[in-house]
Design a protein around this motif. Structure first.
Motif, PDB file in Angstrom:
ATOM      1  N   SER A 280      58.406  22.520  28.506  1.00  0.00           N
ATOM      2  CA  SER A 280      59.432  22.549  29.366  1.00  0.00           C
ATOM      3  C   SER A 280      60.111  20.717  29.729  1.00  0.00           C
ATOM      4  CB  SER A 280      60.088  23.004  30.195  1.00  0.00           C
ATOM      5  OG  SER A 280      60.052  24.442  29.649  1.00  0.00           O
ATOM      6  N   PHE A 281      58.139  20.286  29.841  1.00  0.00           N
ATOM      7  CA  PHE A 281      58.481  19.181  29.991  1.00  0.00           C
ATOM      8  C   PHE A 281      56.845  18.199  29.911  1.00  0.00           C
ATOM      9  CE2 PHE A 281      59.581  21.338  34.377  1.00  0.00           C
ATOM     10  CZ  PHE A 281      60.580  21.303  34.651  1.00  0.00           C
ATOM     11  N   PRO A 282      57.365  16.704  29.288  1.00  0.00           N
ATOM     12  CA  PRO A 282      56.581  16.031  28.632  1.00  0.00           C
ATOM     13  C   PRO A 282      55.126  15.743  28.665  1.00  0.00           C
ATOM     14  CG  PRO A 282      58.036  14.434  29.776  1.00  0.00           C
ATOM     15  CD  PRO A 282      58.487  15.620  30.422  1.00  0.00           C
ATOM     16  N   PHE A 283      54.131  16.736  29.091  1.00  0.00           N
ATOM     17  CA  PHE A 283      52.827  16.452  29.632  1.00  0.00           C
ATOM     18  C   PHE A 283      52.373  15.611  28.009  1.00  0.00           C
ATOM     19  CE2 PHE A 283      53.763  19.762  32.296  1.00  0.00           C
ATOM     20  CZ  PHE A 283      53.302  19.356  33.714  1.00  0.00           C
ATOM     21  N   LYS A 284      51.250  14.579  28.580  1.00  0.00           N
ATOM     22  CA  LYS A 284      50.075  14.122  27.921  1.00  0.00           C
ATOM     23  C   LYS A 284      49.937  15.281  27.282  1.00  0.00           C
ATOM     24  CE  LYS A 284      47.167  10.147  26.690  1.00  0.00           C
ATOM     25  NZ  LYS A 284      45.991   9.359  27.217  1.00  0.00           N
ATOM     26  N   PRO A 285      49.339  15.575  25.597  1.00  0.00           N
ATOM     27  CA  PRO A 285      48.970  16.263  24.710  1.00  0.00           C
ATOM     28  C   PRO A 285      47.134  16.152  24.983  1.00  0.00           C
ATOM     29  CG  PRO A 285      50.027  15.536  23.315  1.00  0.00           C
ATOM     30  CD  PRO A 285      50.805  14.429  24.414  1.00  0.00           C
ATOM     31  N   SER A 286      46.614  17.050  25.230  1.00  0.00           N
ATOM     32  CA  SER A 286      45.281  16.861  25.803  1.00  0.00           C
ATOM     33  C   SER A 286      43.998  18.182  25.062  1.00  0.00           C
ATOM     34  CB  SER A 286      44.440  17.382  27.053  1.00  0.00           C
ATOM     35  OG  SER A 286      43.367  17.388  27.798  1.00  0.00           O
ATOM     36  N   GLU A 287      43.083  18.027  24.905  1.00  0.00           N
ATOM     37  CA  GLU A 287      41.922  19.348  24.046  1.00  0.00           C
ATOM     38  C   GLU A 287      41.931  20.725  24.646  1.00  0.00           C
ATOM     39  OE1 GLU A 287      37.508  19.266  22.406  1.00  0.00           O
ATOM     40  OE2 GLU A 287      38.414  17.734  23.782  1.00  0.00           O
ATOM     41  N   ALA A 288      42.137  21.938  23.933  1.00  0.00           N
ATOM     42  CA  ALA A 288      42.108  23.047  24.723  1.00  0.00           C
ATOM     43  C   ALA A 288      40.370  23.189  25.150  1.00  0.00           C
ATOM     44  CB  ALA A 288      42.479  24.071  22.974  1.00  0.00           C
ATOM     45  N   TRP A 289      40.142  23.495  26.421  1.00  0.00           N
ATOM     46  CA  TRP A 289      39.180  23.671  26.871  1.00  0.00           C
ATOM     47  C   TRP A 289      39.311  25.766  26.536  1.00  0.00           C
ATOM     48  CZ3 TRP A 289      34.941  23.092  28.854  1.00  0.00           C
ATOM     49  CH2 TRP A 289      33.957  23.340  30.254  1.00  0.00           C
ATOM     50  N   ILE A 290      38.067  25.876  25.535  1.00  0.00           N
ATOM     51  CA  ILE A 290      37.718  27.501  24.993  1.00  0.00           C
ATOM     52  C   ILE A 290      37.321  28.592  26.096  1.00  0.00           C
ATOM     53  CG2 ILE A 290      38.268  28.882  23.099  1.00  0.00           C
ATOM     54  CD1 ILE A 290      38.188  26.436  21.723  1.00  0.00           C
ATOM     55  N   THR A 291      37.703  29.696  25.831  1.00  0.00           N
ATOM     56  CA  THR A 291      37.356  30.596  26.983  1.00  0.00           C
ATOM     57  C   THR A 291      36.886  31.728  26.126  1.00  0.00           C
ATOM     58  OG1 THR A 291      38.157  29.954  28.827  1.00  0.00           O
ATOM     59  CG2 THR A 291      37.104  32.618  29.083  1.00  0.00           C
ATOM     60  N   TYR A 292      35.964  32.234  26.303  1.00  0.00           N
ATOM     61  CA  TYR A 292      34.868  33.316  25.287  1.00  0.00           C
ATOM     62  C   TYR A 292      34.612  34.570  25.752  1.00  0.00           C
ATOM     63  CZ  TYR A 292      34.799  30.285  21.132  1.00  0.00           C
ATOM     64  OH  TYR A 292      35.548  29.350  19.789  1.00  0.00           O
ATOM     65  N   GLN A 293      34.740  35.472  25.369  1.00  0.00           N
ATOM     66  CA  GLN A 293      34.082  36.512  25.814  1.00  0.00           C
ATOM     67  C   GLN A 293      32.733  37.322  25.542  1.00  0.00           C
ATOM     68  OE1 GLN A 293      36.776  39.340  27.919  1.00  0.00           O
ATOM     69  NE2 GLN A 293      35.901  37.623  30.022  1.00  0.00           N
ATOM     70  N   LEU A 294      31.647  38.274  25.649  1.00  0.00           N
ATOM     71  CA  LEU A 294      31.173  38.851  24.663  1.00  0.00           C
ATOM     72  C   LEU A 294      31.419  40.176  25.993  1.00  0.00           C
ATOM     73  CD1 LEU A 294      29.368  39.929  22.750  1.00  0.00           C
ATOM     74  CD2 LEU A 294      27.168  38.964  24.093  1.00  0.00           C
ATOM     75  N   LYS A 295      32.344  41.453  25.204  1.00  0.00           N
ATOM     76  CA  LYS A 295      32.501  42.526  25.609  1.00  0.00           C
ATOM     77  C   LYS A 295      31.461  43.363  26.053  1.00  0.00           C
ATOM     78  CE  LYS A 295      36.953  41.853  25.709  1.00  0.00           C
ATOM     79  NZ  LYS A 295      37.963  41.309  27.066  1.00  0.00           N
ATOM     80  N   GLU A 296      30.696  43.423  25.042  1.00  0.00           N
ATOM     81  CA  GLU A 296      29.188  44.157  24.944  1.00  0.00           C
ATOM     82  C   GLU A 296      28.476  44.013  24.173  1.00  0.00           C
ATOM     83  OE1 GLU A 296      30.595  48.356  24.031  1.00  0.00           O
ATOM     84  OE2 GLU A 296      30.751  47.243  22.015  1.00  0.00           O
ATOM     85  N   ALA A 297      26.406  44.449  24.626  1.00  0.00           N
ATOM     86  CA  ALA A 297      25.999  44.134  23.607  1.00  0.00           C
ATOM     87  C   ALA A 297      25.894  44.313  22.365  1.00  0.00           C
ATOM     88  CB  ALA A 297      24.343  44.487  24.214  1.00  0.00           C
ATOM     89  N   PRO A 298      25.775  43.083  21.767  1.00  0.00           N
ATOM     90  CA  PRO A 298      25.425  43.684  19.731  1.00  0.00           C
ATOM     91  C   PRO A 298      24.048  45.283  19.672  1.00  0.00           C
ATOM     92  CG  PRO A 298      26.014  41.452  20.196  1.00  0.00           C
ATOM     93  CD  PRO A 298      25.164  41.964  22.128  1.00  0.00           C
ATOM     94  N   THR A 299      24.840  45.773  19.309  1.00  0.00           N
ATOM     95  CA  THR A 299      24.435  46.966  18.364  1.00  0.00           C
ATOM     96  C   THR A 299      23.558  46.760  17.539  1.00  0.00           C
ATOM     97  OG1 THR A 299      26.047  47.572  16.057  1.00  0.00           O
ATOM     98  CG2 THR A 299      25.809  48.336  18.762  1.00  0.00           C
ATOM     99  N   THR A 300      22.019  46.715  17.137  1.00  0.00           N
ATOM    100  CA  THR A 300      20.887  46.266  16.583  1.00  0.00           C
ATOM    101  C   THR A 300      20.475  47.471  15.199  1.00  0.00           C
ATOM    102  OG1 THR A 300      19.275  47.763  18.183  1.00  0.00           O
ATOM    103  CG2 THR A 300      19.782  44.999  18.285  1.00  0.00           C
TER     104      THR A 300
END
Length: 300
Positions: A280-300
């Motif tokens: 809604s307001f003229p903020f200057k565009p900027s790069e995204a800060w991305i959050t990642y999650q690993l829900k559980e230990a990968p199966t082997t």
């Protein structure tokens, strides 16, 4: 690749401090290691040279996940080092999900996490607005709605309680992917009325007929003298976005009239109110800060 991973020692930290200091983004990691506030810390070695560090820690406000960051030396195998460090962390007794954040432009690191099973859960935009672009009157009129500065809650216990409860519920809904700690009302009151809060630049929208709280916006001091920061904002539902936009406009006009040049804010994609304000307001565009999650230990 003759890569070895082991727990980081004090001597390792002394040796790693020089190349960690080369990047300001490593300040948080340096402080965690220096003050022994981390949970786990591992270092990767190749041919007697440090090539990467992994640090994990807990957050008392969001205690139900493990925070983690990997730092690689320049011109090294990001994927191989990251995979080895992550495997070492997962072997230990960590609380899942594991969470990490990095800039959108960190393509090599993002690829490593995605190959290891991490999923993107949120984007945060850290934006700035030049208040010279804002025009308007400091007195804003709304039909059936009264706009009040936050100072009004000092003499209205009912409104104060209503405000704190609404801030709490909106924040919890925006952070379902990483739940907040179970804090009592007094703790939330301290969070809402933080020491850097500018109460005369924070506003409430009140229904004239029912005297119920409709929306709120907070403004805070910054570490830089020429700017202020937008804080929590929200309403009872998205139908109250008109009132919310009017409150933010009040803040921008307040900042301009108070002699500040810029207004900054953090906007999470998991927060629908913040997203509406960002658009809604003229903020200057900027790069995204991305959050990642690993829900559980990968199966082997």
């Amino acid at each position: 690749m003759s890569l070895k991973v082991k727990e980081l020692t004090i001597e390792d930290f002394k040796g790693a401090r020089e190349w960690l200091n080369q990047d300001n983004n490593n300040e948080e990691v340096l402080n965690l290691l220096k003050d022994a506030k981390h949970q786990y810390a591992y270092i990767a070695w190749e041919k007697n040279m440090m090539t990467g560090i992994l640090v994990s820690w807990q957050n008392q406000f969001h205690p139900y996940c493990t925070y983690m960051k990997i730092i690689n030396k320049r011109n090294t195998d990001h994927e191989g080092i990251g995979r080895s460090l992550l495997n070492k962390l997962i072997q230990d007794e960590v609380t899942f999900p594991i969470q990490t954040s990095l800039w959108h432009s960190s393509t090599k690191q993002r690829t490593t996490y995605e190959k290891h099973g991490f999923k993107e859960v949120r984007r945060t935009y850290m934006l700035c607005l030049d208040v010279e672009k804002i025009s308007g009157n400091s007195v804003i009129e709304l039909d059936n709605t009264t706009i009040l500065p936050l100072t009004e809650v000092q003499v209205n216990d009912t409104l104060r309680h209503e405000l704190i409860s609404l801030v709490k519920s909106n924040y919890e809904r925006a952070h379902v992917i990483n739940p907040v700690a179970n804090l009592d009302f007094k703790s939330w009151e301290k969070l809402v009325f933080a020491g850097d809060l500018i109460q005369y630049g924070s506003y409430l929208a009140i229904d004239k007929e029912t005297q119920k709280l409709l929306a709120y916006t907070f403004l805070h001091h910054s570490t830089e003298l020429d700017r202020v920061e937008l804080g929590w904002c929200g309403s009872r539902d998205l139908e109250g976005i008109k009132e919310l936009e009017s409150l933010v406009l009040c803040q921008l006009i307040f900042a301009k009239e108070a002699g500040f040049r810029f207004v900054e804010g953090e906007f999470d994609t998991t927060d629908p109110f913040a997203m509406e304000i960002m658009r809604s307001f003229p903020f200057k565009p900027s790069e995204a800060w991305i959050t990642y999650q690993l829900k559980e230990a990968p199966t082997t």
